[in-house]
Write a protein that holds these residues in place. Structure first.
Motif, mmCIF file in Angstrom:
data_model
loop_
_atom_site.group_PDB
_atom_site.id
_atom_site.type_symbol
_atom_site.label_atom_id
_atom_site.label_comp_id
_atom_site.label_asym_id
_atom_site.label_seq_id
_atom_site.Cartn_x
_atom_site.Cartn_y
_atom_site.Cartn_z
ATOM 1 N N LYS A 61 0.830 -1.207 0.000
ATOM 2 C CA LYS A 61 0.000 0.000 0.000
ATOM 3 C C LYS A 61 0.863 1.255 0.000
ATOM 4 N N VAL A 62 1.921 1.246 0.801
ATOM 5 C CA VAL A 62 2.812 2.410 0.869
ATOM 6 C C VAL A 62 3.500 2.639 -0.473
ATOM 7 N N VAL A 63 3.963 1.547 -1.099
ATOM 8 C CA VAL A 63 4.632 1.663 -2.399
ATOM 9 C C VAL A 63 3.673 2.190 -3.453
ATOM 10 N N HIS A 64 2.420 1.713 -3.418
ATOM 11 C CA HIS A 64 1.434 2.165 -4.402
ATOM 12 C C HIS A 64 1.138 3.650 -4.224
ATOM 13 N N GLU A 65 0.980 4.101 -2.987
ATOM 14 C CA GLU A 65 0.699 5.510 -2.750
ATOM 15 C C GLU A 65 1.886 6.380 -3.156
ATOM 16 N N ALA A 66 3.089 5.898 -2.909
ATOM 17 C CA ALA A 66 4.272 6.643 -3.328
ATOM 18 C C ALA A 66 4.345 6.729 -4.850
ATOM 19 N N SER A 67 3.979 5.639 -5.512
ATOM 20 C CA SER A 67 3.977 5.630 -6.975
ATOM 21 C C SER A 67 2.948 6.604 -7.524
ATOM 22 N N GLN A 68 1.774 6.674 -6.886
ATOM 23 C CA GLN A 68 0.742 7.602 -7.329
ATOM 24 C C GLN A 68 1.196 9.055 -7.177
ATOM 25 N N ARG A 69 1.833 9.359 -6.059
ATOM 26 C CA ARG A 69 2.322 10.724 -5.857
ATOM 27 C C ARG A 69 3.413 11.071 -6.877
ATOM 28 N N SER A 70 4.288 10.121 -7.169
ATOM 29 C CA SER A 70 5.325 10.356 -8.165
ATOM 30 C C SER A 70 4.712 10.603 -9.539
ATOM 31 N N THR A 71 3.678 9.826 -9.875
ATOM 32 C CA THR A 71 2.991 10.005 -11.159
ATOM 33 C C THR A 71 2.321 11.368 -11.230
ATOM 34 N N ALA A 72 1.672 11.762 -10.130
ATOM 35 C CA ALA A 72 1.001 13.065 -10.102
ATOM 36 C C ALA A 72 2.002 14.196 -10.260
ATOM 37 N N THR A 73 3.159 14.081 -9.622
ATOM 38 C CA THR A 73 4.191 15.113 -9.740
ATOM 39 C C THR A 73 4.683 15.230 -11.184
ATOM 40 N N ALA A 74 4.938 14.087 -11.817
ATOM 41 C CA ALA A 74 5.410 14.094 -13.202
ATOM 42 C C ALA A 74 4.373 14.689 -14.139
ATOM 43 N N LEU A 75 3.094 14.349 -13.929
ATOM 44 C CA LEU A 75 2.040 14.875 -14.786
ATOM 45 C C LEU A 75 1.862 16.379 -14.580
ATOM 46 N N GLY A 76 1.977 16.832 -13.333
ATOM 47 C CA GLY A 76 1.862 18.265 -13.073
ATOM 48 C C GLY A 76 2.959 19.053 -13.752
#
Length: 216
Positions: A61-76
């Motif tokens: 769960k922690v890895v998935h949430e970290a991956s989502q935040r990384s994806t959001a940062t890249a998209l922003g």
């Protein structure tokens, strides 16, 4: 003179019979102790495995949430760079609730990847392509979207060169954070599925990128 015969009475057991009985009792006790030790070992092993599996689930769960935040940062950062390239049309990038599948952005009139577009057409194409990336529509795997964010919502605001890109997405976490003021705060109630406790309540994470883009 009467004679008393020794029979099979327990009071007159032979030494051999007594030894056999003691041996059988010892074997029975040893067998019982062996079974008890086995059950205790099984209990300890099962408890350890349950703890290990629980730790693995939390780690995933922690890895998935970290991956989502990384994806959001890249998209922003991606949409900010597109806006910087097309700085003459910053107002055309203003948008609310990007990523809402009930009201997706319309297909642009021109594909600016393969044809020449005006600045206004480029803004519309950038937004449409960015929404596809938010939802993971640009990558398909076994007929389903791959990548992107979980139920994303994004907003872009501009004010005389001041640009703010806000992205929110759903997560399942016990960590509470303030309800987002924009981009998804209104629709979280329809997507969250609380189970009566706070352990697996869906809530939104939010990322905001602010920058200044000068006109060219």
């Amino acid at each position: 003179m009467s004679c008393c015969l020794m029979g099979d009475s327990p009071l007159h057991e032979s030494p051999i019979g007594r030894a056999k009985a003691q041996a059988n009792y010892a074997v029975s006790v040893e067998s019982g102790m062996g079974m008890l030790e086995y059950l205790l070992a099984l209990l300890v092993f099962s408890t350890g495995m349950m703890g290990l599996m629980s730790a693995q689930l939390v780690a995933k769960k922690v890895v998935h949430e970290a991956s989502q935040r990384s994806t959001a940062t890249a998209l922003g950062r991606d949409i900010v760079e597109h806006m910087r390239t097309n700085s003459g049309q910053l107002e055309a990038y203003r948008a609310l609730a990007i990523g809402d599948t009930t009201q997706l952005l319309p297909l642009p009139n021109a594909n600016c990847d393969i044809s020449t577009c005006t600045a206004l057409q480029l803004a519309a194409f950038d937004l449409w392509q960015w929404e596809s990336n938010l939802l993971g529509l640009s990558g398909q795997r076994n007929g389903a979207s791959s990548g992107g964010l979980v139920s994303p919502r994004a907003c872009i605001s501009t004010d005389d060169g001041e640009v703010a890109v806000t992205i929110s997405w759903l997560v399942s976490s016990v960590v509470h954070q303030p309800t987002p003021l924009t981009c998804g705060a209104d629709d979280i109630g329809s997507e969250a599925t609380p189970n009566g406790s706070n352990d697996d309540t869906l809530q939104r994470r939010q990322l905001m990128i602010s920058t200044y883009i000068g006109r060219r």
